[in-house]
Design a protein around this motif. Structure first.
Motif, mmCIF file in Angstrom:
data_model
loop_
_atom_site.group_PDB
_atom_site.id
_atom_site.type_symbol
_atom_site.label_atom_id
_atom_site.label_comp_id
_atom_site.label_asym_id
_atom_site.label_seq_id
_atom_site.Cartn_x
_atom_site.Cartn_y
_atom_site.Cartn_z
ATOM 1 N N MET A 227 -17.201 11.470 -1.808
ATOM 2 C CA MET A 227 -17.450 12.750 -2.512
ATOM 3 C C MET A 227 -18.281 12.649 -3.988
ATOM 4 S SD MET A 227 -16.173 14.661 -0.289
ATOM 5 C CE MET A 227 -16.154 16.262 -1.299
ATOM 6 N N GLN A 228 -18.505 11.417 -4.320
ATOM 7 C CA GLN A 228 -19.431 11.414 -5.595
ATOM 8 C C GLN A 228 -20.444 10.492 -5.213
ATOM 9 O OE1 GLN A 228 -16.212 9.882 -8.146
ATOM 10 N NE2 GLN A 228 -15.430 11.861 -8.510
ATOM 11 N N SER A 229 -21.492 10.518 -6.143
ATOM 12 C CA SER A 229 -22.651 9.894 -5.745
ATOM 13 C C SER A 229 -22.373 8.367 -6.791
ATOM 14 C CB SER A 229 -24.085 10.550 -6.411
ATOM 15 O OG SER A 229 -23.884 10.949 -7.601
ATOM 16 N N GLY A 230 -21.635 8.355 -7.643
ATOM 17 C CA GLY A 230 -21.609 7.228 -8.419
ATOM 18 C C GLY A 230 -20.595 6.232 -8.006
ATOM 19 N N ARG A 231 -20.675 4.918 -8.603
ATOM 20 C CA ARG A 231 -19.829 3.713 -7.849
ATOM 21 C C ARG A 231 -18.761 3.358 -8.915
ATOM 22 N NH1 ARG A 231 -25.077 2.665 -6.272
ATOM 23 N NH2 ARG A 231 -25.428 2.513 -3.873
ATOM 24 N N TYR A 232 -18.106 4.461 -9.371
ATOM 25 C CA TYR A 232 -16.942 4.139 -10.553
ATOM 26 C C TYR A 232 -15.840 3.423 -9.666
ATOM 27 C CZ TYR A 232 -13.534 5.005 -13.973
ATOM 28 O OH TYR A 232 -12.526 4.835 -14.801
ATOM 29 N N ARG A 233 -15.635 2.195 -10.473
ATOM 30 C CA ARG A 233 -14.485 1.463 -9.946
ATOM 31 C C ARG A 233 -14.688 0.741 -8.620
ATOM 32 N NH1 ARG A 233 -8.718 4.153 -11.420
ATOM 33 N NH2 ARG A 233 -9.092 4.208 -13.757
ATOM 34 N N THR A 234 -15.874 0.610 -8.160
ATOM 35 C CA THR A 234 -16.207 -0.073 -6.813
ATOM 36 C C THR A 234 -16.172 -1.564 -6.879
ATOM 37 O OG1 THR A 234 -18.428 0.317 -7.087
ATOM 38 C CG2 THR A 234 -17.279 1.857 -5.770
ATOM 39 N N ASP A 235 -16.087 -1.960 -8.056
ATOM 40 C CA ASP A 235 -16.057 -3.517 -8.255
ATOM 41 C C ASP A 235 -14.928 -3.923 -8.462
ATOM 42 O OD1 ASP A 235 -15.940 -1.967 -10.885
ATOM 43 O OD2 ASP A 235 -16.396 -3.680 -12.187
ATOM 44 N N ARG A 236 -13.724 -3.067 -8.269
ATOM 45 C CA ARG A 236 -12.359 -3.925 -8.718
ATOM 46 C C ARG A 236 -11.805 -4.031 -7.134
ATOM 47 N NH1 ARG A 236 -9.606 -3.336 -13.166
ATOM 48 N NH2 ARG A 236 -7.723 -2.982 -12.106
ATOM 49 N N TRP A 237 -10.924 -4.752 -7.190
ATOM 50 C CA TRP A 237 -10.264 -5.141 -5.863
ATOM 51 C C TRP A 237 -8.840 -4.724 -5.767
ATOM 52 C CZ3 TRP A 237 -12.490 -8.321 -2.075
ATOM 53 C CH2 TRP A 237 -13.718 -8.746 -2.386
ATOM 54 N N GLN A 238 -8.396 -4.130 -4.645
ATOM 55 C CA GLN A 238 -7.146 -3.609 -4.317
ATOM 56 C C GLN A 238 -6.237 -4.271 -3.526
ATOM 57 O OE1 GLN A 238 -7.739 0.401 -3.747
ATOM 58 N NE2 GLN A 238 -5.663 1.055 -3.884
ATOM 59 N N LEU A 239 -4.859 -4.424 -3.740
ATOM 60 C CA LEU A 239 -3.787 -4.925 -2.943
ATOM 61 C C LEU A 239 -3.037 -4.082 -2.414
ATOM 62 C CD1 LEU A 239 -2.004 -8.135 -3.677
ATOM 63 C CD2 LEU A 239 -0.851 -6.217 -3.250
ATOM 64 N N GLU A 240 -2.767 -3.885 -1.158
ATOM 65 C CA GLU A 240 -2.065 -3.162 -0.250
ATOM 66 C C GLU A 240 -1.055 -3.818 0.696
ATOM 67 O OE1 GLU A 240 -4.425 -0.023 1.670
ATOM 68 O OE2 GLU A 240 -4.669 1.092 0.048
ATOM 69 N N PHE A 241 0.021 -3.334 0.884
ATOM 70 C CA PHE A 241 0.883 -4.214 1.796
ATOM 71 C C PHE A 241 0.776 -3.482 3.301
ATOM 72 C CE2 PHE A 241 2.958 -4.675 -2.185
ATOM 73 C CZ PHE A 241 3.288 -6.079 -2.458
ATOM 74 N N GLU A 242 1.002 -4.586 4.160
ATOM 75 C CA GLU A 242 0.813 -4.046 5.683
ATOM 76 C C GLU A 242 2.126 -3.390 6.176
ATOM 77 O OE1 GLU A 242 -1.649 -4.573 7.786
ATOM 78 O OE2 GLU A 242 -2.834 -5.821 6.522
ATOM 79 N N PRO A 243 2.147 -2.382 6.718
ATOM 80 C CA PRO A 243 3.233 -1.823 7.132
ATOM 81 C C PRO A 243 4.310 -2.512 7.852
ATOM 82 C CG PRO A 243 1.433 -0.872 8.386
ATOM 83 C CD PRO A 243 0.797 -1.913 7.351
ATOM 84 N N THR A 244 5.692 -2.470 7.796
ATOM 85 C CA THR A 244 6.319 -3.363 8.461
ATOM 86 C C THR A 244 7.220 -2.488 9.562
ATOM 87 O OG1 THR A 244 8.237 -2.754 6.744
ATOM 88 C CG2 THR A 244 7.012 -4.813 6.556
ATOM 89 N N GLU A 245 7.125 -1.225 9.523
ATOM 90 C CA GLU A 245 7.819 -0.444 10.475
ATOM 91 C C GLU A 245 6.926 0.905 10.808
ATOM 92 O OE1 GLU A 245 11.144 2.206 8.717
ATOM 93 O OE2 GLU A 245 11.383 0.215 8.336
ATOM 94 N N ALA A 246 7.062 1.391 11.868
ATOM 95 C CA ALA A 246 6.215 2.523 12.279
ATOM 96 C C ALA A 246 6.777 3.680 11.917
ATOM 97 C CB ALA A 246 6.227 2.629 13.734
ATOM 98 N N LYS A 247 5.648 4.466 11.401
ATOM 99 C CA LYS A 247 6.056 5.970 11.178
ATOM 100 C C LYS A 247 6.557 6.856 12.022
ATOM 101 C CE LYS A 247 2.998 5.851 7.221
ATOM 102 N NZ LYS A 247 2.922 6.398 5.904
ATOM 103 N N GLN A 248 7.628 7.482 11.652
ATOM 104 C CA GLN A 248 8.289 8.484 12.946
ATOM 105 C C GLN A 248 8.480 9.893 12.162
ATOM 106 O OE1 GLN A 248 12.009 6.484 13.262
ATOM 107 N NE2 GLN A 248 11.184 4.916 14.718
ATOM 108 N N PRO A 249 8.353 11.002 13.019
ATOM 109 C CA PRO A 249 8.402 12.203 12.446
ATOM 110 C C PRO A 249 9.895 12.555 11.975
ATOM 111 C CG PRO A 249 8.352 12.333 14.858
ATOM 112 C CD PRO A 249 8.146 11.011 14.271
ATOM 113 N N ASP A 250 9.853 13.391 10.922
ATOM 114 C CA ASP A 250 11.220 13.508 10.405
ATOM 115 C C ASP A 250 11.663 14.898 11.111
ATOM 116 O OD1 ASP A 250 13.011 13.674 8.242
ATOM 117 O OD2 ASP A 250 12.352 15.726 7.420
#
Length: 93
Positions: A14-37
């Motif tokens: 949605m933006q033309s700039g590259r703000y914070r694209t030089d940073r690295w991000q850590l996310e965890f892999e999901p351990t269980e499947a999502k289910q509807p409430d």
């Protein structure tokens, strides 16, 4: 033992700039499947690590953090950036 995914943040579409694209991000892999409430129908799970996102200035800092914590990790390679050079006059050819 949790497994983390380390990647470089992509450019916001949605933006033309590259703000914070030089940073690295850590996310965890999901351990269980999502289910509807049953009450609302929204998707969810009991895995709270899905909400955690950590930012690092370099890839090495993210890897060092995972190794200090004793977590497994996988590196997602950064896609190559290609420039499409085009002149305004090319629109009228």
């Amino acid at each position: 033992m949790p497994t983390a995914r380390i990647f470089q943040r992509p450019k916001n579409a949605m933006q033309s700039g590259r703000y914070r694209t030089d940073r690295w991000q850590l996310e965890f892999e999901p351990t269980e499947a999502k289910q509807p409430d049953p009450l609302t129908g929204w998707a969810g799970s009991g895995d709270t690590r899905d909400q955690v996102r950590l930012g690092f200035p370099t890839q090495e800092a993210a890897i060092a953090y995972c190794e200090r914590q004793g977590w497994g990790y996988s590196l997602v390679p950064t896609p190559s950036k290609t420039l499409k050079l085009q002149a305004y006059a090319d629109n009228f050819r």
